[in-house]
Enzyme design. Structure first.
Site, mmCIF file in Angstrom:
data_model
loop_
_atom_site.group_PDB
_atom_site.id
_atom_site.type_symbol
_atom_site.label_atom_id
_atom_site.label_comp_id
_atom_site.label_asym_id
_atom_site.label_seq_id
_atom_site.Cartn_x
_atom_site.Cartn_y
_atom_site.Cartn_z
ATOM 1 N N TYR A 1 29.674 77.137 -45.708
ATOM 2 C CA TYR A 1 28.413 76.720 -46.136
ATOM 3 C C TYR A 1 27.464 77.522 -45.304
ATOM 4 O O TYR A 1 27.345 77.866 -44.330
ATOM 5 C CB TYR A 1 28.147 75.318 -45.876
ATOM 6 C CG TYR A 1 28.832 74.132 -46.469
ATOM 7 C CD1 TYR A 1 28.842 74.146 -47.858
ATOM 8 C CD2 TYR A 1 29.552 73.253 -45.579
ATOM 9 C CE1 TYR A 1 29.573 73.082 -48.413
ATOM 10 C CE2 TYR A 1 30.290 72.424 -46.371
ATOM 11 C CZ TYR A 1 30.365 72.089 -47.751
ATOM 12 O OH TYR A 1 31.185 71.238 -48.329
ATOM 13 N N LYS B 1 39.748 54.168 -20.502
ATOM 14 C CA LYS B 1 38.997 53.798 -21.583
ATOM 15 C C LYS B 1 38.778 54.820 -22.537
ATOM 16 O O LYS B 1 39.300 55.959 -22.518
ATOM 17 C CB LYS B 1 37.461 53.666 -20.794
ATOM 18 C CG LYS B 1 36.746 55.001 -20.302
ATOM 19 C CD LYS B 1 35.610 54.839 -19.560
ATOM 20 C CE LYS B 1 35.169 56.311 -19.243
ATOM 21 N NZ LYS B 1 33.780 56.271 -18.636
#
Length: 407
Positions: free
Chosen positions: A270, A38
């Site tokens: 940042y 999956k």
């Protein structure tokens, strides 16, 4: 190297996948093994990993979503395949027509499967799931007699065949947790009810990777191996990959986009959460949270650059992050390895999980579609038989030259 892989690449060693499947089969020698592929093979590429798992003896494949199962069929897989996460109105008929075993957790789903089977004139393959204590999908024990009776009635008229009875553990990755024994008790009870109803499934299964590794009494007829086939430990409590004899299959790396000298006191990324302590060299790695690098690992994520382990300097941005090389030198285009098997001194996915406060599953499954998967094979003889390996991006494979080892 293919153009799509020059910025960054996730190299998947299919030999490691095969080795892991064989190692897990040895842990459960009396049970069949399902390779769970999956979420695009936990980020590793479902189709290629499914083929490798089949080659190593996986007799079943497992997916969550119907679309994942259909993709495997479209790629040519004709073996036993279970798909378990359904919503009302799902593509039941297509699954029945493609001989996909479908997970059923309640009467609404059983009714939709029956209608789909009758509409196409084929016998549906159904696996009934019991909620033995996880509290997610699965039929509650109080409702189990009604579900099994209805399923048996549909078997008798030829509409469906109950091929499996199954469940899922809540805490198998915490050996000794009291819920484990409690769930095994409930599972034994639902199996008894199923037998009394006249059901004779081909497989009974409850063991995921951690239960496969630590609970032989939970192996029954089939074990479901998920994260383990990709070489990652299900939890520190169970052991490291090396402890378990597993080899991580994915190596995530990038080419440095910039290398420059900066003075001391220079802010980085940042918010300036990191400031250079003195004159130093900064290297820019062109991967960020848009590629699945966890922002929570800002200031803690480990990276191998210029022969040494470094730590992410400052905040991880959408497309890039910085490492401080100190007095060491590097060049644009040099290799930065975020994680891999660990044999070359690089970090592992489990190291990144620790740095981000998460689990190894999340680290590999979140690597995004901007990062091409390069499937290679460290088993040179096997690779030569295949003739090529592929770069996969957004579900598309581009064949490239054969290589022994990683690309």
């Amino acid at each position: 190297m293919n153009e799509t892989a020059k910025r960054a690449r996730a190299t998947i060693d299919l030999a490691a996948v095969r080795s892991n499947v064989r190692a897990l089969r040895e842990r459960a020698p009396r049970a069949e093994l399902m390779a769970v592929v999956k979420s695009d093979g936990y980020g590793h590429g479902a189709v290629r990993c499914a083929r490798a798992a089949r080659e190593a003896g996986a007799s079943w494949l497992g997916t969550a979503l119907p679309e994942e199962a259909f993709a495997l069929r479209a790629a040519g897989d004709t073996g036993r395949l279970l798909c378990w996460l359904w919503t009302p109105g799902g593509p039941w008929r297509k699954a029945v027509e493609q001989d996909i075993d479908v997970g059923v957790s309640g009467l609404w789903a059983l009714r939709e499967v029956i209608a789909a089977a009758r509409s196409c004139g084929r016998t549906a393959r159904v696996q009934l799931k019991a909620d033995t204590g996880l509290g997610r999908n699965g039929c509650q024990p109080a409702d189990w007699p009604e579900l099994t009776a209805a399923a048996r009635a549909a078997e008798l008229d030829g509409t469906l065949r109950v091929t499996g009875i199954w469940s899922h553990f809540a805490c198998a990755d915490e050996p000794g947790h009291p819920s484990i024994a409690a769930q095994l008790t409930v599972f034994a009870e639902v199996l008894a009810v199923s037998e009394a109803a006249g059901l004779r499934p081909e497989v009974r299964h409850i063991a995921n990777t951690p239960a496969l590794l630590t609970l032989p009494e939970a192996h029954f007829d089939l074990v479901r191996a998920g994260i383990g086939i990709y070489g990652i430990s299900p939890s520190p409590e169970v052991g490291t990959s090396a402890d378990l004899g597993l080899r991580p299959a994915m190596t995530l790396e990038a080419s440095l986009a910039s290398v420059k000298r900066v003075p001391g006191g220079h802010g980085v990324s940042y918010g300036h959460h990191y400031t250079t302590p003195g004159e130093t060299t900064l290297a820019l790695v062109p991967l960020g949270y848009a590629d699945g690098i966890p922002r929570h690992a800002s200031g803690t994520g480990p990276v191998l650059v210029a022969g040494k382990l470094r730590t992410v300097a400052g905040r991880i941005a959408m497309d890039q992050f910085v490492v401080d090389l100190g007095g060491d030198s590097a060049q644009p285009g040099d290799r930065a390895v975020l994680f891999g098997p660990g044999d070359g001194g690089e970090p592992t996915a489990e190291d990144w999980a620790g740095a981000a406060g998460t689990i190894g599953y999340e680290i590999v499954t979140r690597i995004g579609s901007r990062v091409p998967r390069v499937h290679a094979d460290s088993d040179a003889a096997h690779a030569a038989e295949g003739g090529a390996h592929a770069v996969e991006r957004n579900g598309t494979s581009v064949e490239t030259a054969v290589t022994g080892g990683t690309a």
